[in-house]
Write a protein that holds these residues in place. Structure first.
Motif, mmCIF file in Angstrom:
data_model
loop_
_atom_site.group_PDB
_atom_site.id
_atom_site.type_symbol
_atom_site.label_atom_id
_atom_site.label_comp_id
_atom_site.label_asym_id
_atom_site.label_seq_id
_atom_site.Cartn_x
_atom_site.Cartn_y
_atom_site.Cartn_z
ATOM 1 N N TYR A 127 -35.482 4.500 0.675
ATOM 2 C CA TYR A 127 -35.618 5.328 -0.521
ATOM 3 C C TYR A 127 -35.381 6.803 -0.187
ATOM 4 C CZ TYR A 127 -37.717 1.366 -3.049
ATOM 5 O OH TYR A 127 -37.941 0.169 -3.680
ATOM 6 N N ARG A 128 -35.857 7.226 0.962
ATOM 7 C CA ARG A 128 -35.672 8.615 1.384
ATOM 8 C C ARG A 128 -34.181 8.953 1.513
ATOM 9 N NH1 ARG A 128 -38.969 8.302 5.301
ATOM 10 N NH2 ARG A 128 -40.792 9.236 4.293
ATOM 11 N N SER A 173 -32.321 10.703 -4.576
ATOM 12 C CA SER A 173 -32.268 12.158 -4.495
ATOM 13 C C SER A 173 -33.535 12.782 -5.071
ATOM 14 C CB SER A 173 -31.051 12.690 -5.258
ATOM 15 O OG SER A 173 -29.855 12.144 -4.745
ATOM 16 N N PRO A 174 -34.048 13.842 -4.431
ATOM 17 C CA PRO A 174 -35.182 14.573 -5.012
ATOM 18 C C PRO A 174 -34.838 15.073 -6.409
ATOM 19 C CG PRO A 174 -34.793 15.259 -2.741
ATOM 20 C CD PRO A 174 -33.623 14.389 -3.130
ATOM 21 N N PRO A 179 -41.292 7.849 -0.793
ATOM 22 C CA PRO A 179 -41.759 8.831 0.199
ATOM 23 C C PRO A 179 -42.668 9.875 -0.435
ATOM 24 C CG PRO A 179 -39.415 9.092 -0.284
ATOM 25 C CD PRO A 179 -39.828 7.814 -0.909
ATOM 26 N N GLU A 192 -43.503 12.849 0.437
ATOM 27 C CA GLU A 192 -43.122 14.261 0.473
ATOM 28 C C GLU A 192 -42.008 14.611 -0.503
ATOM 29 O OE1 GLU A 192 -40.066 12.304 3.059
ATOM 30 O OE2 GLU A 192 -42.200 12.009 2.620
ATOM 31 N N VAL A 193 -41.428 13.613 -1.143
ATOM 32 C CA VAL A 193 -40.303 13.845 -2.047
ATOM 33 C C VAL A 193 -40.801 13.907 -3.483
ATOM 34 C CG1 VAL A 193 -38.064 13.023 -2.856
ATOM 35 C CG2 VAL A 193 -38.739 12.679 -0.469
ATOM 36 N N SER A 194 -40.352 14.910 -4.214
ATOM 37 C CA SER A 194 -40.743 15.063 -5.615
ATOM 38 C C SER A 194 -39.610 14.580 -6.518
ATOM 39 C CB SER A 194 -41.062 16.538 -5.907
ATOM 40 O OG SER A 194 -41.367 16.729 -7.266
ATOM 41 N N TYR A 195 -39.965 13.767 -7.503
ATOM 42 C CA TYR A 195 -38.987 13.256 -8.457
ATOM 43 C C TYR A 195 -39.313 13.793 -9.848
ATOM 44 C CZ TYR A 195 -38.188 10.060 -4.582
ATOM 45 O OH TYR A 195 -37.934 9.542 -3.341
ATOM 46 N N ARG A 209 -47.755 7.307 -8.228
ATOM 47 C CA ARG A 209 -46.400 7.852 -8.356
ATOM 48 C C ARG A 209 -45.831 7.712 -9.765
ATOM 49 N NH1 ARG A 209 -43.869 9.564 -3.762
ATOM 50 N NH2 ARG A 209 -42.791 10.778 -5.349
#
Length: 287
Positions: free
Chosen positions: A97-98, A102-103, A119, A121-124, A142
């Motif tokens: 997924y990382r 894409s963020p 992940p 640390e990733v913001s969606y 999430r």
């Protein structure tokens, strides 16, 4: 239909006419308690679908059958706050997924539960979850919103076309009895260049998995998902990502004892990892 009105983050659902085929729909905000309202809509008028065109059916009628024929909503009536795969599988999936999501993208987590494995640390921009148990989905940190629906009864996704950048489906594709229609709907709600990631291992609720899946091997199941993608016009050539246990991986599909022990979570080795990935119309190229 079940609707929860999210409060601080606005949600703009499709026009009322597009919700007429909804069998059960639920929105959720993870910030504040939401007010729940119930209403019944039995309007089942057929309308022209803008889903992806289904070129052929993959499964026979026998291949779609389940040993447990009771409605899936009954089977999933009680929450299951467990992870159905091991840490190695989850780590591999999160890394995938990382790499592929894409963020800032908008994601639909299809057939989700209380965890999405995205992940941390990733913001969606937005993550919408779907499943069969509202308690599980409500606990998923999430998800910005979620809806409850049995895709084996109604495959329509109540979203406008081209609503998401990505759709993910984790260790659940084995329960779909109308996968061609579901994949066609996924194609519709994806934006051009959007990705659909389907991941699975060798574990399942055996009585709820379809016949074509129960009787397969890791390789044949991956090929089956490839055929699901190929049955819908417009998906790119599916890509298979596979990570088998470092030792004895070849035994996973051949040994009935090992398969049963793995199914019950009694093996100390890693769960085999499979993912099949395809894009709507084209695969984006990022520099």
């Amino acid at each position: 239909m079940v609707a929860v009105r999210p409060r601080p983050k606005p949600w703009h659902p499709p026009a009322a006419s597009s919700l007429q085929t909804s069998s059960s729909f639920l929105y959720k905000s993870k910030f504040l308690p939401a007010k729940i309202s119930y209403s019944l809509n039995e309007n089942k008028e057929t309308q022209q679908s803008s889903a992806g065109k289904i070129k052929r059916l993959v499964l026979t009628q026998e291949g779609r059958t389940k040993l447990n024929t009771y409605p899936d909503r009954e089977f999933y009536a009680y929450p299951k706050f467990v992870t159905h795969v091991d840490d190695g599988f989850i780590s591999t999936l999160t890394n995938l997924y990382r790499e592929r999501l894409s963020p800032g993208s908008e994601i639909l987590d299809l057939m989700s539960s209380w965890v999405s494995h995205l992940p941390k640390e990733v913001s969606y921009k937005r993550v919408v979850g779907h499943g069969l148990n509202a308690q599980e989905l409500a606990r998923n940190p999430r998800l910005d919103y979620f809806f409850v629906k049995d895709l084996n009864q109604d495959q329509k996704l109540e979203f406008e076309s081209a609503s998401f950048d990505a759709v993910i489906c984790t260790v659940s594709v084995q329960y779909l009895q109308q996968p061609e229609k579901v994949f066609a709907e996924v194609f519709r709600v994806l934006r051009p260049g959007g990705v659909f990631i389907v991941s699975f291992s060798n574990r399942m609720f055996y009585e709820k998995a379809i016949g074509a899946w129960r009787e397969g091997t890791g390789y044949s199941r991956a090929q089956l998902v490839v055929q699901y993608f190929q049955s819908v016009e417009g998906f790119t050539q599916p890509e298979i990502v596979r990570k088998l246990p470092p030792s004895g991986g070849a035994q996973e599909d051949k040994s009935a004892l090992k398969w049963l022990m793995g199914l019950l979570g009694l093996l100390s080795g890693s769960d085999p990892f499979y993912a099949v990935i395809a894009y709507k119309n084209f695969k984006p190229v990022y520099e």
